[in-house]
Design an enzyme around this catalytic site. Structure first.
Site, PDB file in Angstrom:
ATOM      1  N   GLY A   1       0.402  77.905  69.709  1.00  8.46           N
ATOM      2  CA  GLY A   1       1.631  77.143  69.866  1.00  8.46           C
ATOM      3  C   GLY A   1       2.769  78.051  70.271  1.00  8.46           C
TER       4      GLY A   1
ATOM      5  N   THR B   1       3.684  66.231  74.918  1.00  4.60           N
ATOM      6  CA  THR B   1       4.497  65.015  74.864  1.00  4.60           C
ATOM      7  C   THR B   1       4.398  64.227  76.167  1.00  4.60           C
ATOM      8  OG1 THR B   1       6.057  66.109  73.383  1.00  4.60           O
ATOM      9  CG2 THR B   1       6.841  64.142  74.513  1.00  4.60           C
TER      10      THR B   1
ATOM     11  N   GLN C   1      32.070  62.575  42.345  1.00  4.81           N
ATOM     12  CA  GLN C   1      32.226  63.839  43.042  1.00  4.81           C
ATOM     13  C   GLN C   1      30.890  64.395  43.540  1.00  4.81           C
ATOM     14  OE1 GLN C   1      33.651  67.621  41.023  1.00  4.81           O
ATOM     15  NE2 GLN C   1      35.523  67.064  42.106  1.00  4.81           N
TER      16      GLN C   1
ATOM     17  N   GLN D   1      18.548  61.326  48.919  1.00  3.13           N
ATOM     18  CA  GLN D   1      19.011  61.492  47.538  1.00  3.13           C
ATOM     19  C   GLN D   1      20.182  60.564  47.234  1.00  3.13           C
ATOM     20  OE1 GLN D   1      17.137  63.460  45.788  1.00  3.13           O
ATOM     21  NE2 GLN D   1      18.184  63.273  43.826  1.00  3.13           N
TER      22      GLN D   1
ATOM     23  N   GLY E   1      18.809  57.306  46.610  1.00  2.00           N
ATOM     24  CA  GLY E   1      17.949  57.233  45.434  1.00  2.00           C
ATOM     25  C   GLY E   1      16.594  56.655  45.806  1.00  2.00           C
ATOM     26  N   GLY E   2      16.052  55.795  44.968  1.00  3.43           N
ATOM     27  CA  GLY E   2      14.742  55.208  45.223  1.00  3.43           C
ATOM     28  C   GLY E   2      14.690  54.400  46.500  1.00  3.43           C
TER      29      GLY E   2
ATOM     30  N   GLU F   1       8.931  73.534  70.422  1.00  6.57           N
ATOM     31  CA  GLU F   1       9.692  74.400  71.336  1.00  6.57           C
ATOM     32  C   GLU F   1      10.131  75.697  70.655  1.00  6.57           C
ATOM     33  OE1 GLU F   1      12.368  73.232  74.305  1.00  6.57           O
ATOM     34  OE2 GLU F   1      11.700  71.155  74.347  1.00  6.57           O
TER      35      GLU F   1
ATOM     36  N   THR G   1       9.089  77.574  66.825  1.00  6.02           N
ATOM     37  CA  THR G   1       9.398  77.291  65.428  1.00  6.02           C
ATOM     38  C   THR G   1      10.679  78.005  64.990  1.00  6.02           C
ATOM     39  OG1 THR G   1       8.142  79.188  64.605  1.00  6.02           O
ATOM     40  CG2 THR G   1       6.922  77.125  64.919  1.00  6.02           C
TER      41      THR G   1
END
Length: 467
Positions: A130, A157, A278, A335, A338-339, A362, A364
């Site tokens: 790669g 691609t 906050q 985050q 949340g769920g 392209e 790493t």
């Protein structure tokens, strides 16, 4: 130095944003879910003049610079990173022809692509290779004026839907980069076969597959770079396209941030919107500042390329930084949700999956850091003198007290102190006492009056801690 976009660029940004919201965003979830190549969307983008951005106008392209390209890329990627990858892959596939092709190749291939809605893919990666472009094994054997290609390319691609592929192959794997050549390979050539769509974590709407080459004869007119020149051509192409990859990441991150803002303003917990907390505010602030920084670095890389400067370093920094930013932003966006961020009802889980690819393809993020570190160690020019050549001139005030000079010259280790001021770092040394405050040598810290203050910053004795 001017940070304003031109009127033309602003109009282009508005056009791309409207296309992204109207044509890309509504269908993005379905294409991703079913892993279907969005050919209808790509054709609409072609008709709207939002593809083939870097192909010069004389060959039917848009003739835009890198700045215009990254502006448009950010908008489409904000709607769907996967669809954006396939929409703009023509610039990657045609890049080697724009950079290194002769006039006949440009007129024949580029005009066919731009005028007839055709796709062109870019093939360097292989099943076992790669980022190590010089380590490719796909073989190109000279046969008269022609070459015969044998081998397999992977992670390509749009290959399953392309009409042309720019293929990089080597005449001898032992020669590494010195053996690499480049070829224009029409998909209808005998011996060219593409594999099924590779199932991926993210960017599922973008077709990615293998390209198998079995005794594929390449005539002289389709030789793009002779052996030894192909590697350089591939690197020059990446230098031009890495700012766009950074722009992909910026667009993806921007959407994740915007969705997180929307959710934070509507979601209530403990009796009030979570935007009032906050902890959430700080997450959103971090997202915004990092996205702004990534965009500015992307713009700098694009600007350098448009000025004809060597933008390799800045392009690597932009890609590496923006790729990390988008991963952090999409993670934090989930985050905030949340769920609900973990389920498919909201788009942030898709953006999170899409974002990971930017740290991989392209070159790493590790490869980009190698590029950056090599520059730092070999080419970076210091503004300050060398560490081991710093000049030192000793000065001393005429009436400076000897005790002050001794105090300045002593280190904490030499003092052997047991108590340290937590405000300024001053170390009290029981052996020598504190002549400035009248504390006699040998006075333990515990016996010093509570009215005593640090002689350096004036902090109370309670601010000292035992070492």
């Amino acid at each position: 130095m001017d940070f304003n976009l031109t009127e033309t660029q602003l109009a282009l940004q508005k056009k791309a944003r409207e296309f992204a919201v109207k044509e890309v965003l509504p269908v993005s979830f379905s294409y991703d879910e079913h892993e279907i190549m969005p050919m209808e969307v790509i054709e609409k983008a072609w008709k709207a003049g939002l593809t083939n951005m870097a192909i010069p106008k004389e060959y039917g392209g848009q003739g835009f610079g890198l700045m215009e390209s990254v502006i448009v890329v950010e908008e489409i990627a904000a709607a769907c990173p996967g669809i954006a990858t396939s929409v703009f892959d023509n610039d990657l596939g045609s890049g080697p022809i724009v950079i290194g092709g002769n006039e006949e190749q440009k007129n024949r291939v580029l005009k066919d692509i731009t005028q007839n809605f055709k796709l062109i893919a870019f093939a360097t990666s292989e099943p076992g290779m790669g980022s190590d472009v010089a380590g490719m094994q796909c073989h190109a054997e000279k046969d008269g004026k022609d070459f015969v290609l044998n081998g397999t390319k992977y992670w390509i691609t749009n290959a399953g839907y392309s009409d042309y592929i720019t293929v990089f192959a080597t005449v001898d794997p032992e020669k590494k980069h010195r053996g690499i050549a480049a070829f224009i390979v029409p998909k209808d050539y005998d011996g060219v076969r593409t594999g099924p769509h590779i199932p991926k974590l993210g960017q599922r709407a973008s077709n990615t597959c293998s390209v198998v080459l079995k005794d594929v004869r390449i005539p002289e007119e389709n030789i793009l770079a002779k052996p030894g020149r192909g590697f350089l051509l591939a690197m020059q192409t990446f230098q031009k396209t890495r700012p766009a990859v950074a722009a992909f990441a910026v667009g993806c991150a921007r959407s994740a941030m915007e969705y997180a803002i929307d959710y934070a303003q509507k979601r209530h917990t403990f009796g009030r919107p979570i935007e009032n907390y906050q902890g959430i505010q700080f997450k959103l602030a971090e997202m915004y500042k990092d996205i702004e920084a990534a965009r500015l670095l992307t713009y700098k890389a694009a600007w350098e390329g448009d000025q004809g400067l060597d933008s390799n370093l800045t392009s690597s920094m932009a890609k590496a930084f923006a790729s990390d930013v988008v991963m952090n932003v999409t993670t934090e966006a989930i985050q905030v949700f949340g769920g609900y961020g973990y389920i498919r009802s909201f788009p942030v889980e898709k953006l999170f999956r899409d974002a990971k690819l930017y740290q991989i393809y392209e070159g790493t993020s590790e490869i980009q850091r190698i590029v950056i570190s090599r520059f730092i160690m070999k080419k970076y020019k210091h503004a300050m003198p060398n560490l081991f050549e710093i000049p030192r001139i000793e000065i001393q005030a005429e009436e400076k007290a000897e005790k002050d000079k001794v105090k300045i010259d002593r280190t904490s280790d030499e003092l052997g102190g047991k108590w340290k001021c937590l405000v300024c770092g001053y170390v009290y040394d029981p052996v020598n006492g504190d002549p400035d405050s009248g504390i006699a040598p040998g006075t333990p810290f515990e016996d010093i009056p509570n009215s005593w203050f640090c002689p350096i910053c004036g902090s109370n004795k309670t601010k000292f801690a035992k070492i």
